[in-house]
Write an enzyme that holds these catalytic residues in place. Sequence first.
Site, PDB file in Angstrom:
ATOM      1  N   PRO A 162     -51.763  28.867 -49.839  1.00 43.47           N
ATOM      2  CA  PRO A 162     -52.149  27.716 -50.649  1.00 43.47           C
ATOM      3  C   PRO A 162     -53.659  27.759 -50.881  1.00 43.47           C
ATOM      4  O   PRO A 162     -54.435  27.830 -49.941  1.00 43.47           O
ATOM      5  CB  PRO A 162     -51.750  26.521 -49.781  1.00 43.47           C
ATOM      6  N   GLU A 163     -54.030  27.759 -52.135  1.00 45.03           N
ATOM      7  CA  GLU A 163     -55.437  27.695 -52.518  1.00 45.03           C
ATOM      8  C   GLU A 163     -55.656  26.298 -53.108  1.00 45.03           C
ATOM      9  O   GLU A 163     -54.772  25.453 -53.020  1.00 45.03           O
ATOM     10  CB  GLU A 163     -55.758  28.808 -53.521  1.00 45.03           C
TER      11      GLU A 163
END
Length: 292
Positions: A2-3
Amino acid sequence: MPELPEVQTVVSDLKSKILQQKIINVQVLFSKIFVLEPAQIINQTIIDVLRRGKYILIKLSNGYLVVHLRMTGRFFVASKKSSKIILTPEQQKHLHVLIELQDYLLLFQDQRKFGRMHFYQNLAWLESKLGPEPLSPDFTISYLSQICKSNRQIKALLLDQSKIAGLGNIYVDEVLWQVGVHPNTPACNIVFTKLKIMHTAIQNILQQAIAMQGTTFLSYAFDGAQKGKFLTYLKVFNRAKLPCFRCGTTIIKIKVVQRGTHLCPACQPLDPLDFRKKISLNTGRAKQVKKN
DNA sequence: TACTGTGTTAATAC
DNA sequence: AGTATTAACACAGT
């Protein structure tokens, strides 16, 4: 995994459900993830849910529950049918922390167990280690050109959370393809006009990805199992051996800063001068190869 | 079997 | 001081 766009999606999802909920109880099944005392958050009310870089901030009246999903962490909000807690097999999978709210169960699942939850009374610790938000006014073109006065490879710099908070492997590859810069280029060799384009590209790509609720490549999901839709909009990431959307040249995959890196060798050429510079920087130190 | 993976950090070396 | 490299964390998929 997850960015920034994925974390933003999780935050928005949580915010729509758990605001004003009081934390009734906490069950910790894998203690390494839960780096705080349950007593620090029990009986507190969730005032807000925010994001800073790739961190999720669950704001309570007495401080913040700060969560990092790392590679495979995910939240699952389950409604509480009765006082009895019954979980489906899907909900129990890789379940490590169970936070009981008034009307919901907030489940934290993490296949690889890299995720972490902390409690801080304020955000001083976070602010001391994170650079500006790329979608905030703090992230100016002059700031970008300032941090690019460095010999580091541009990909390493863009991944550095203390320089810019929120970019990760996928979006850095996308930005560099968009701008036409080779990931190994020393940051200080990128001309100002390119930096301006890069500045805009960072903001545009992140905004578009947020609109698509992020990229589900391997394991990212929000709301238990919902997937992001940006995967089909990616221009280079995960497109090795496929033709470049811009020029048709075959996309290649190389290693940069130990990370799988996708690029178009025609659109993102490495200046021979950059290459020579890199060789001279690496003082010929023998690589230590670990063989088990 | 061996290698890969959307992330971060500590340790070490130059 | 700044930069680069590596291992570690832990598990599933290929």
